[in-house]
Motif scaffolding. Structure first.
Motif, short mmCIF file in Angstrom:
data_model
loop_
_atom_site.label_atom_id
_atom_site.label_comp_id
_atom_site.label_asym_id
_atom_site.label_seq_id
_atom_site.Cartn_x
_atom_site.Cartn_y
_atom_site.Cartn_z
N LEU A 24 0.82 -1.21 0.00
CA LEU A 24 0.00 0.00 0.00
C LEU A 24 0.86 1.26 0.00
N ALA A 25 2.05 1.19 0.58
CA ALA A 25 2.90 2.37 0.69
C ALA A 25 3.87 2.52 -0.47
N TYR A 26 4.34 1.40 -1.00
CA TYR A 26 5.40 1.45 -2.02
C TYR A 26 4.79 1.36 -3.42
N GLY A 27 5.33 2.17 -4.32
CA GLY A 27 4.87 2.15 -5.71
C GLY A 27 5.53 3.27 -6.48
N SER A 28 4.99 3.56 -7.67
CA SER A 28 5.54 4.66 -8.47
C SER A 28 5.40 5.99 -7.74
N VAL A 29 4.39 6.06 -6.84
CA VAL A 29 4.22 7.22 -5.96
C VAL A 29 4.40 6.74 -4.52
N ALA A 30 5.46 7.17 -3.86
CA ALA A 30 5.72 6.74 -2.49
C ALA A 30 4.79 7.48 -1.52
N ILE A 31 4.15 6.70 -0.65
CA ILE A 31 3.23 7.26 0.34
C ILE A 31 3.71 6.85 1.73
N PRO A 32 3.89 7.79 2.65
CA PRO A 32 4.33 7.43 4.01
C PRO A 32 3.39 6.42 4.66
N ILE A 33 3.98 5.48 5.40
CA ILE A 33 3.18 4.42 6.03
C ILE A 33 2.17 5.01 7.01
N GLY A 34 2.56 6.08 7.71
CA GLY A 34 1.63 6.72 8.64
C GLY A 34 0.38 7.22 7.94
N ASP A 35 0.55 7.81 6.75
CA ASP A 35 -0.60 8.27 5.99
C ASP A 35 -1.43 7.09 5.46
N VAL A 36 -0.75 6.00 5.11
CA VAL A 36 -1.47 4.80 4.66
C VAL A 36 -2.37 4.27 5.77
N VAL A 37 -1.82 4.20 6.99
CA VAL A 37 -2.62 3.73 8.13
C VAL A 37 -3.79 4.67 8.39
N ASP A 38 -3.57 5.98 8.28
CA ASP A 38 -4.66 6.94 8.48
C ASP A 38 -5.76 6.76 7.44
N ILE A 39 -5.37 6.51 6.20
CA ILE A 39 -6.36 6.29 5.14
C ILE A 39 -7.17 5.04 5.41
N LEU A 40 -6.50 3.98 5.86
CA LEU A 40 -7.22 2.74 6.16
C LEU A 40 -8.17 2.91 7.35
N ARG A 41 -7.83 3.81 8.25
CA ARG A 41 -8.69 4.07 9.41
C ARG A 41 -9.81 5.06 9.08
N GLY A 42 -9.84 5.55 7.84
CA GLY A 42 -10.89 6.46 7.43
C GLY A 42 -10.60 7.92 7.69
N LYS A 43 -9.38 8.24 8.08
CA LYS A 43 -9.03 9.63 8.34
C LYS A 43 -8.62 10.32 7.04
N THR A 47 -2.84 15.08 1.22
CA THR A 47 -2.87 14.89 -0.23
C THR A 47 -4.06 14.01 -0.61
N VAL A 48 -5.02 14.60 -1.33
CA VAL A 48 -6.23 13.86 -1.70
C VAL A 48 -5.90 12.72 -2.66
N ALA A 49 -4.92 12.94 -3.54
CA ALA A 49 -4.55 11.90 -4.51
C ALA A 49 -4.07 10.64 -3.82
N TRP A 50 -3.37 10.77 -2.69
CA TRP A 50 -2.91 9.60 -1.96
C TRP A 50 -4.09 8.75 -1.49
N GLN A 51 -5.12 9.41 -1.03
CA GLN A 51 -6.29 8.69 -0.54
C GLN A 51 -6.93 7.86 -1.66
N TYR A 52 -7.00 8.45 -2.84
CA TYR A 52 -7.58 7.73 -3.98
C TYR A 52 -6.68 6.56 -4.39
N ILE A 53 -5.36 6.81 -4.43
CA ILE A 53 -4.42 5.76 -4.84
C ILE A 53 -4.50 4.55 -3.91
N VAL A 54 -4.54 4.80 -2.61
CA VAL A 54 -4.56 3.71 -1.64
C VAL A 54 -5.89 2.96 -1.67
N SER A 55 -6.99 3.69 -1.59
CA SER A 55 -8.30 3.04 -1.43
C SER A 55 -8.84 2.45 -2.72
N HIS A 56 -8.53 3.06 -3.88
CA HIS A 56 -9.12 2.59 -5.13
C HIS A 56 -8.16 1.81 -6.02
#
Length: 344
Positions: A24-43, A47-56
């Motif tokens: 979920l964190a590693y890819g062509s766009v690097a996303i901090p693990i803390g932000d990944v956990v926040d997205i999974l928790r619904g927070k 960066t709105v784009a990160w939320q879309y990349i992780v969830s969709h």
């Protein structure tokens, strides 16, 4: 032995969790693990784009890899036990080729729809999954038929390879006469990937995969009996014909579902059961089946991470990565086969 198995369960579960979060964190766009956990928790994150990349994108892809790896590894284990052949697997015995042929018929010849055979149009991924399941079951049925005629496992393996060649030949003919856009779509599907399951398709994929995995868990006792031979298993009260049919349906469901959504994925179904056996040092399916599922999920998630080329936006085809991990395992098994007890 059970303490060792429990240790493997915990270790593999921890590794699975780390690989899942890493995907979920590693890819062509690097996303901090803390932000990944926040997205999974619904927070909400900055960066709105990160939320879309992780969830969709990455979450469905990671779940798909988890389920597909477990499905292929379990299919390989069931076939190796049924045929008492360590080189049996969905791809080696032509089962994946049967699913490929079904998908090729739909995508190359029928234009992606089964409306010609039903009163209502059946298209899209539903048509693909039905065609893959039908093709896989036909090939599996042929293999089961020849297993009753040919007792030699090597000869049966050769028959499976020949059936795979026949299916590949028909696919080549369909490719030759299909339009360029249909051929391109089929080729891209054949490269294999875990990103072909969208968020809306994920429930269907998950239900089919989990149903097959649960059926495999219910077959643990008959599988252990088959390790001792069919005659001994029959003396223990195991219904051999019904068990074969259940293994056929389970393997067909798991292979067809994964192949239809992710394309023909090589080596995971063949290599992972051997890794699980080598880790446990036993062929007892009570421990082997769960460890094989967990190991298959871990290997698939690892492959999903290796698809991303560091420092670029390039994504490698899945079937370019799986042989790098699977081929050395198979070579080791062939070289050390006399020193490894697979069936007792």
């Amino acid at each position: 032995m059970y303490k060792r198995a429990s240790l493997f369960y915990l270790s593999l579960a921890l590794l699975l969790f780390l690989l899942f979060i890493g995907g979920l964190a590693y890819g062509s766009v690097a996303i901090p693990i803390g932000d990944v956990v926040d997205i999974l928790r619904g927070k909400e994150v900055d960066t709105v784009a990160w939320q879309y990349i992780v969830s969709h994108a990455r979450l469905p892809q990671a779940i798909t890899a988890l389920l597909a790896g477990a499905s292929l590894a379990t299919s390989g284990l069931l076939l190796q036990t049924l045929f008492r052949n360590p080189l049996a697997g969905p791809s080696i015995l032509g089962i994946s080729d049967g699913a490929n042929l079904g998908v090729a018929a739909v995508m190359l010849y029928l234009g992606g729809s089964l409306g010609q055979f039903a009163d209502w149009p059946i298209g899209g991924y539903v048509a693909v999954i039905l065609a893959a399941f039908a093709g896989a079951c036909v090939i599996l049925g042929l293999i089961i038929y020849f297993s009753a005629k040919v007792r030699n496992n090597v000869m049966l393996l050769i028959i499976g390879i020949m059936i795979g060649y026949l299916a590949s030949s028909v696919i080549s003919i369909l490719n030759y006469y299909a339009s360029s856009d249909r051929v391109h779509a089929f080729v891209m599907w054949g490269l294999g990937n875990f990103s072909g399951v969208s968020l809306s398709q994920l429930p269907f994929f998950a239900v089919c995969s989990v149903a097959g995995l649960l059926l495999a868990l219910l077959l643990i006792k008959p599988l252990n009996a088959l390790l001792l031979g069919e005659m001994y298993a029959a003396n223990l009260g195991v219904p051999i014909k019904r068990t074969r049919i259940l293994i056929l349906l389970c393997t067909g469901l798991l292979t067809a579902t994964t192949t239809a959504f992710c394309g023909p994925i090589s080596f995971i179904g063949l290599a992972v059961p051997h890794v699980a056996r080598l880790l446990l040092g036993t062929s007892n399916h009570k421990m082997l089946v769960p460890v094989t599922m967990l190991t298959g999920s871990c290997v698939a998630l690892l492959c999903n991470l290796l698809l991303v080329v560091p420092g670029s936006n390039m994504i490698l085809p899945l079937n370019a990565v799986t042989p790098m991990l699977g081929a050395p395992v198979i070579i080791y098994v062939i070289v050390n086969r006399k020193n490894i007890q697979y069936f007792n």
